[in-house]
Design a protein around this motif. Structure first.
Motif, PDB file in Angstrom:
ATOM      1  N   UNK A  12       0.814  -1.227   0.000  1.00 23.73           N
ATOM      2  CA  UNK A  12       0.000   0.000   0.000  1.00 23.73           C
ATOM      3  C   UNK A  12       0.844   1.272   0.000  1.00 23.73           C
ATOM      4  N   UNK A  13       2.171   1.159  -0.136  1.00 26.45           N
ATOM      5  CA  UNK A  13       2.996   2.358   0.046  1.00 26.45           C
ATOM      6  C   UNK A  13       3.026   3.306  -1.149  1.00 26.45           C
ATOM      7  N   UNK A  14       2.463   2.897  -2.273  1.00 27.28           N
ATOM      8  CA  UNK A  14       2.277   3.827  -3.403  1.00 27.28           C
ATOM      9  C   UNK A  14       3.553   4.538  -3.860  1.00 27.28           C
ATOM     10  N   UNK A 230       3.347  14.436  -1.595  1.00 24.33           N
ATOM     11  CA  UNK A 230       2.865  13.539  -2.643  1.00 24.33           C
ATOM     12  C   UNK A 230       1.354  13.568  -2.722  1.00 24.33           C
ATOM     13  N   UNK A 231       0.841  13.245  -3.905  1.00 22.42           N
ATOM     14  CA  UNK A 231      -0.605  13.200  -4.117  1.00 22.42           C
ATOM     15  C   UNK A 231      -0.951  11.838  -4.702  1.00 22.42           C
ATOM     16  N   UNK A 232      -1.884  11.147  -4.054  1.00 22.90           N
ATOM     17  CA  UNK A 232      -2.396   9.878  -4.585  1.00 22.90           C
ATOM     18  C   UNK A 232      -3.813  10.126  -5.071  1.00 22.90           C
ATOM     19  N   UNK A 233      -4.170   9.484  -6.188  1.00 25.87           N
ATOM     20  CA  UNK A 233      -5.509   9.745  -6.728  1.00 25.87           C
ATOM     21  C   UNK A 233      -6.039   8.494  -7.427  1.00 25.87           C
ATOM     22  N   UNK A 234      -7.359   8.494  -7.622  1.00 28.66           N
ATOM     23  CA  UNK A 234      -8.021   7.414  -8.361  1.00 28.66           C
ATOM     24  C   UNK A 234      -8.743   8.055  -9.537  1.00 28.66           C
ATOM     25  N   UNK A 257       5.126  14.350  -6.168  1.00 27.21           N
ATOM     26  CA  UNK A 257       4.747  13.219  -7.018  1.00 27.21           C
ATOM     27  C   UNK A 257       3.225  13.063  -7.059  1.00 27.21           C
ATOM     28  N   UNK A 258       2.735  12.592  -8.210  1.00 26.43           N
ATOM     29  CA  UNK A 258       1.310  12.228  -8.348  1.00 26.43           C
ATOM     30  C   UNK A 258       1.288  10.757  -8.734  1.00 26.43           C
ATOM     31  N   UNK A 259       0.523   9.962  -7.998  1.00 22.03           N
ATOM     32  CA  UNK A 259       0.511   8.524  -8.269  1.00 22.03           C
ATOM     33  C   UNK A 259      -0.915   7.990  -8.211  1.00 22.03           C
ATOM     34  N   UNK A 260      -1.184   6.973  -9.038  1.00 19.28           N
ATOM     35  CA  UNK A 260      -2.481   6.270  -8.992  1.00 19.28           C
ATOM     36  C   UNK A 260      -2.424   5.328  -7.797  1.00 19.28           C
ATOM     37  N   UNK A 261      -3.347   5.486  -6.855  1.00 21.72           N
ATOM     38  CA  UNK A 261      -3.230   4.751  -5.597  1.00 21.72           C
ATOM     39  C   UNK A 261      -3.499   3.257  -5.749  1.00 21.72           C
ATOM     40  N   UNK A 262      -3.106   2.525  -4.729  1.00 21.37           N
ATOM     41  CA  UNK A 262      -3.255   1.076  -4.681  1.00 21.37           C
ATOM     42  C   UNK A 262      -4.727   0.641  -4.679  1.00 21.37           C
ATOM     43  N   UNK A 272     -12.262   9.159  -8.549  1.00 17.41           N
ATOM     44  CA  UNK A 272     -12.384  10.589  -8.258  1.00 17.41           C
ATOM     45  C   UNK A 272     -11.786  11.004  -6.930  1.00 17.41           C
ATOM     46  N   UNK A 273     -11.318  10.018  -6.145  1.00 13.61           N
ATOM     47  CA  UNK A 273     -10.737  10.346  -4.830  1.00 13.61           C
ATOM     48  C   UNK A 273      -9.321  10.889  -4.982  1.00 13.61           C
ATOM     49  N   UNK A 274      -8.940  11.718  -4.019  1.00 11.73           N
ATOM     50  CA  UNK A 274      -7.607  12.336  -4.052  1.00 11.73           C
ATOM     51  C   UNK A 274      -7.108  12.542  -2.625  1.00 11.73           C
ATOM     52  N   UNK A 275      -5.839  12.256  -2.403  1.00 13.19           N
ATOM     53  CA  UNK A 275      -5.252  12.491  -1.073  1.00 13.19           C
ATOM     54  C   UNK A 275      -3.953  13.271  -1.216  1.00 13.19           C
TER      55      UNK A 275
END
Length: 283
Positions: A12-14, A230-234, A257-262, A272-275
């Motif tokens: 889950x560390x993305x 960092x930003x994780x998003x779906x 960094x921007x990454x597609x989350x686990x 549509x979620x973003x952290x």
């Protein structure tokens, strides 16, 4: 010469696969079951492939922590040469992964210290990357744990979900609240307080969310040194870029960094979620 410290974490560390190899860390993956078929997170299914499965699934996908046996196998192998192991995992407030790791740590002959990061995604990776860097510098277990405590204390995570459907399915909110929220187009924002999903505020537009996150960052960053963002998003790339620009504007920090989350996270949030996640050092 002090014996080597090896770092273990979960899927889950993305962070990108190249970074995982570069840091020399070992990943023990969680799994997710969709319509009766199980996938190892990051091994059998990518983040973007999973979102398609999620949207089209008949049942709520179920995520599962690694078994104690999976951890035991890894600990036994890594500890064969006498190395110590620090095993850093997603918050115990959202998963039994830490408990599985601790069970295995009690069973192995290797010297294993299990750490509850109290975070997930990129905020988990902040601790893992620091641990790997210090281990590569030859620091011992105590020195690394002390640093992880500082990183954890100075980390923040704020997540917005774009639809209440998946929080409802996952049992995090009731049907009445979801119905009212959907009618009002409410988008909840939550943080992880002591590792537990904690509602913070509600917004109705993405602009309000960006302004909220920018304000929070400015308040928390005041008088501190920014170490990582960092930003994780779906499936929210455009929105993530807007948040990145807003944070860059107020921080001057370039490496966001921007990454597609686990899949483990997107199961509960939906598309549509973003952290936004970041950590500081005291000046």
């Amino acid at each position: 010469m002090s014996k080597k410290v090896k770092i273990v974490t979960d899927s889950t560390l993305d962070i990108p696969k190249e970074a995982i190899e570069e840091l020399g860390i070992t990943i023990v993956p969680l799994s997710v079951t969709v319509d009766g078929k199980s996938y190892l997170d990051g091994v059998d299914v990518t983040s973007s492939e999973f979102v398609k499965l999620l949207v089209n699934s008949k049942d709520i996908p179920q995520s599962s922590q690694p078994s104690a046996g999976s951890f035991l196998e890894v600990y036994d192998e890594l500890g064969q040469d006498g190395s110590s192991i620090i095993s850093i995992h997603m918050t115990s407030g959202m998963s039994g992964t830490v408990a599985s790791a601790r069970t295995a740590a009690d069973m192995t002959e290797a010297d294993v210290t299990v750490v509850d990061s109290q975070f997930i995604s990129i905020a988990l990776s902040f601790q893992v990357k620091e641990a790997a860097r210090l281990a590569n510098e030859g620091k011992n277990v105590e020195e690394i744990i002390e640093r992880l405590n500082d990183v954890r204390k100075n980390s923040s995570l704020y997540i917005m979900v774009d639809t209440l459907e998946y929080l409802l399915k996952g049992g995090r909110i009731g049907r009445g609240r979801a119905l009212v929220g959907s009618l009002l187009k409410i988008k909840p924002i939550a943080s992880l307080e002591d590792g537990v999903y904690t509602p913070v505020t509600k917004v109705r537009t993405h602009l309000q969310m960006i302004n909220f996150m920018k304000k929070k960052f400015q308040e928390e960053a005041a008088g501190k040194i920014v170490k990582g963002i960092g930003i994780a998003q779906v499936e929210a790339q455009d929105l993530a870029r807007q948040v990145k620009d807003a944070i860059k504007e107020v921080s001057g920090f370039e490496d966001i960094s921007i990454i597609e989350t686990t899949p483990i996270v997107s199961t509960h949030t939906g598309p549509g979620a973003l952290a936004l996640m970041y950590y500081f050092d005291e000046k």
